[in-house]
Design an enzyme around this catalytic site. Structure first.
Site, PDB file in Angstrom:
ATOM      1  N   SER A   1      68.357  43.247 -41.119  1.00 22.37           N
ATOM      2  CA  SER A   1      67.309  42.063 -40.621  1.00 22.37           C
ATOM      3  C   SER A   1      67.645  41.510 -39.303  1.00 22.37           C
ATOM      4  CB  SER A   1      67.387  40.964 -41.686  1.00 22.37           C
ATOM      5  OG  SER A   1      66.375  40.225 -41.503  1.00 22.37           O
TER       6      SER A   1
ATOM      7  N   ASP B   1      56.329  44.727 -45.541  1.00 22.94           N
ATOM      8  CA  ASP B   1      57.448  43.664 -45.164  1.00 22.94           C
ATOM      9  C   ASP B   1      56.776  42.584 -44.647  1.00 22.94           C
ATOM     10  OD1 ASP B   1      59.494  42.394 -44.073  1.00 22.94           O
ATOM     11  OD2 ASP B   1      60.788  44.062 -43.744  1.00 22.94           O
TER      12      ASP B   1
ATOM     13  N   HIS C   1      60.816  42.958 -47.669  1.00 20.11           N
ATOM     14  CA  HIS C   1      62.054  42.806 -46.728  1.00 20.11           C
ATOM     15  C   HIS C   1      63.324  42.936 -47.616  1.00 20.11           C
ATOM     16  CE1 HIS C   1      63.451  41.644 -42.646  1.00 20.11           C
ATOM     17  NE2 HIS C   1      64.225  40.925 -43.285  1.00 20.11           N
TER      18      HIS C   1
END
Length: 200
Positions: free
Chosen positions: A102, A152, A183
């Site tokens: 991320s 996502d 995610h």
């Protein structure tokens, strides 16, 4: 920068640069790195920016919108830190593979976007395109794994494909692995990354 360095059992192996997601820290990806290569050295870094008390690697204006000026500054800061850490701990600066999730994947991607010699390779779990409208360096000798979610909500499939295309056009050897877990970073995705790493 706050960090942990674990010297590996095999000096010929890459040093794994571990870059956590928002709210993580320098311990967050240690277990993941063990899945990738338990014999490699590990350099795990904590982001220098706080957002509502949560560590990050650079500021954002709102979700999905990066503070580009701060991104450029923090990318340079991390690049220079890698040079210093290599001297201090004696690892090969030319043999560093980033593993980021991320926000950590975004700063790793930014290293690739700004510096030809920053990384030998990168495992990017759910990254976004760090910057647009810039010329990327020559990444001919760089291998990149992208773990992406078809559903996502934070990093769309279109964004993942755009990042893939930009890196490939810069000469990088890019592999993308798709999942259906949003995610979330799953064990299956980590195993796919480990398989890619072993074959690289």
């Amino acid at each position: 920068m706050k960090y942990i360095f674990h010297k590996g059992k095999d000096a010929s192996k890459p040093t794994l640069l571990l870059l956590h997601g928002t709210g993580g820290n320098e311990t967050s990806l240690l277990a993941l790195a063990e899945e990738i290569d338990k014999d490699a050295s590990m350099l795990s870094v904590r982001g220098n920016v706080l957002e509502n008390g949560m560590p990050r690697f650079f500021r954002r204006l709102r979700e999905g919108v990066f503070d580009e000026e701060d991104l450029i500054f923090r990318t340079k800061e991390l690049y220079e830190f890698l040079d210093e850490a290599a001297k201090e701990h004696g690892f090969d600066r030319d043999n560093v593979i980033a593993i980021g999730y991320s926000n950590g994947a975004n700063i790793a991607a930014s290293l690739l976007f700004h510096y030809e010699d920053a990384l030998k390779g990168a495992i990017l779990h759910h990254p976004m395109v760090p910057r647009r409208g810039i010329k990327l360096p020559n990444l001919t000798h760089t291998r990149v794994f992208i773990g992406a979610g078809e559903n996502d909500p934070m990093c769309t499939a279109e964004e993942s494909k755009e990042l893939y295309d930009l890196l490939e056009k810069a000469g990088a050897n890019v592999h993308i692995s798709w999942s259906q877990q949003g995610h979330q970073l799953t064990l299956q995705e980590v195993r796919e990354a480990a398989k890619w790493y072993e074959e690289s």
